[in-house]
Design an enzyme around this catalytic site. Structure first.
Site, PDB file in Angstrom:
ATOM      1  N   ASP A   1       0.792  -1.228   0.000  1.00 40.43           N
ATOM      2  CA  ASP A   1       0.000   0.000   0.000  1.00 40.43           C
ATOM      3  C   ASP A   1       0.825   1.279   0.000  1.00 40.43           C
ATOM      4  O   ASP A   1       0.256   2.373   0.005  1.00 40.43           O
ATOM      5  CB  ASP A   1      -0.941   0.003   1.210  1.00 40.43           C
ATOM      6  N   GLU A   2       2.147   1.183  -0.005  1.00 42.03           N
ATOM      7  CA  GLU A   2       2.986   2.379   0.063  1.00 42.03           C
ATOM      8  C   GLU A   2       4.065   2.343  -1.020  1.00 42.03           C
ATOM      9  O   GLU A   2       4.594   1.280  -1.337  1.00 42.03           O
ATOM     10  CB  GLU A   2       3.655   2.500   1.430  1.00 42.03           C
TER      11      GLU A   2
END
Length: 438
Positions: free
Chosen positions: A105-106
């Site tokens: 997610d990053e």
């Protein structure tokens, strides 16, 4: 000239993706985790409605239920989250060829050499902010989720920026404002300052990032070793770690699956059956996401919750379920002495590479037989998707129909991101600080 780096963080990623697929749950408290009816499971992530009522990542499901009685639990679907992660990366790659994942997610994006190609502002930072706004808009419109973005001249401050305001926000930390904005933040907000490190820093009177930045690096080294130098480097904005090129990495480090079994396991035959279920599930996830792996790890937790693990490197990368199981079972027999029954067991495959990468064939392996095994796995997977899991099963599953009824495909899949520290960060910080303090 300063670099220009973005850090993009998908807000409540797993929960946000699930909300897209469950519009009927709009406005409800939702958490992604294990099976609340079984004996296991933790919260992997929760939406903001659940978080505001006390649900936190890492909580046991029963604890989350106590904090928020009406929370709705959904099982994780890692293949779905990986697909969304890849779609987000494709958007990031429209603006730079340096996009480095930090989990699913990053991502960090280095715009230093490309921001002048976008926007019509007179400054690089102005174009960078325009790009951040475009990324935020496109993720929202094309994927249906939101992101928080930090903009700064180094990776650590960029990540601080994405954490500074959530959800759906953009924060800039530049040379003019970083001391006033970052200095008062609690030291626990800094990358790699965990709970224990924060407690120890607090005992030394260091409670904010500004106080950490003002501390003597040599004193921090005395207290924490090389980690102390690294944290001083982070706090002072001296991190020079590069953002990796997009095609040089895989977003995840390993894929695994574990289960707490319906009853405690008491012999090798029962373990072998469960390992086949887990290995088939892991192999299917590897193939579905285009990976092969060369390291197999098995880990065991006994009835008194004491755990152990062991791993082995294979001669060749694989996504063949039988090869994964055979290696895992061999490791298990060397690892476990049966002093107590087994409560839970897991299999993990690491050292991942894309399955499209060329590999050196072995002179000692039957490559024709391996190709047939892989083809059988793929055909089995196709049939199960069409007619259900039970349509094709190995003969070993009939030895214990109760254990073999375990649906490993719906269990706790684990995605392990590459570590920031694997990129030689400590050495870089140490050399920078040596020049600054020497």
């Amino acid at each position: 000239m300063d670099r220009i780096i973005l850090h993009v963080d998908c807000n409540c990623f797993y929960a946000s993706v699930e909300m897209l697929h469950h519009p009927e749950l709009e406005g409800r408290a939702l958490a992604v985790g294990g099976d609340p009816q079984a004996r296991h499971g933790i919260v992997l992530t929760a939406n903001y409605k659940a978080k505001r009522r006390g649900v936190k990542t890492g909580m046991a499901l029963w604890q989350a239920r106590e904090a928020c009685p009406d929370v709705i639990f959904l099982p994780p679907r890692m293949d779905l989250y990986i697909r969304f992660s890849k779609m987000a990366r494709r958007i990031y790659c429209d603006y730079s060829d340096r996009v480095e994942s930090f989990g699913l997610d990053e991502c960090w994006i280095d715009l230093t050499d490309s921001c002048h190609l976008f926007g019509d502002h007179t400054t690089s930072m102005g174009n960078a902010l325009w790009i951040a706004e475009q990324i935020s808009r496109r993720i929202k419109e094309e994927l249906g989720i939101t992101v928080s973005i930090g903009v700064s001249w180094n990776k650590v401050y960029a990540k601080l920026g994405s954490d500074y305001r959530k959800p759906d926000a953009i924060t800039v930390f530049d040379r003019k404002n970083y001391k006033s904005l970052i200095g008062p933040l609690p030291v626990s907000d800094l990358l790699y300052v965990g709970r224990k490190t924060a407690v120890k820093l607090n005992k030394f009177g260091i409670r904010t990032i500004g106080e950490l930045a003002a501390s003597d690096p040599l004193l921090l080294q005395k207290w924490f070793g090389k980690v102390g130098l690294m944290l001083s480097c982070f706090a002072r904005g001296l991190d020079q770690t590069p953002v990796s090129e997009s095609d040089l990495e895989i977003p995840v480090k390993s894929i695994g699956n574990s289960t707490t079994t319906p009853r405690d396991l008491k012999n090798n035959e029962e373990v072998k059956l469960v390992l086949y279920l887990l290995s088939e599930s892991v192999a299917a996830r590897l193939r579905e996401n285009g990976f092969v792996g060369q390291v197999v790890e098995v880990y065991v937790r006994d009835a008194e919750l004491s755990g152990c693990d062991q791993q082995k490197k294979l001669p060749e990368p694989t996504s063949i379920s039988s090869e994964i199981e055979e290696t895992a079972f061999s490791l298990f027999k060397h690892l476990y002495t049966w002093e107590k029954p087994i409560r839970s067991i897991g299999v993990r495959v690491g050292d991942l590479t894309a399955d499209t990468q060329p590999v050196q064939l072995s002179l000692f392996a039957d490559e024709e037989q391996r190709a047939k095994r892989l083809m059988a796995d793929r055909m089995t997977e196709t049939l199960r998707k069409r007619f259900g899991f039970a349509v094709v099963q190995r003969g070993i599953m009939y030895q214990d129909r109760y254990l073999s009824s375990l649906d490993a495909s719906a269990d706790d899949h684990m995605i392990h991101p590459h570590s920031y520290l694997e990129r030689g960060n400590r050495t870089g910080c140490e050399s920078v600080l040596r020049r600054r303090t020497g």
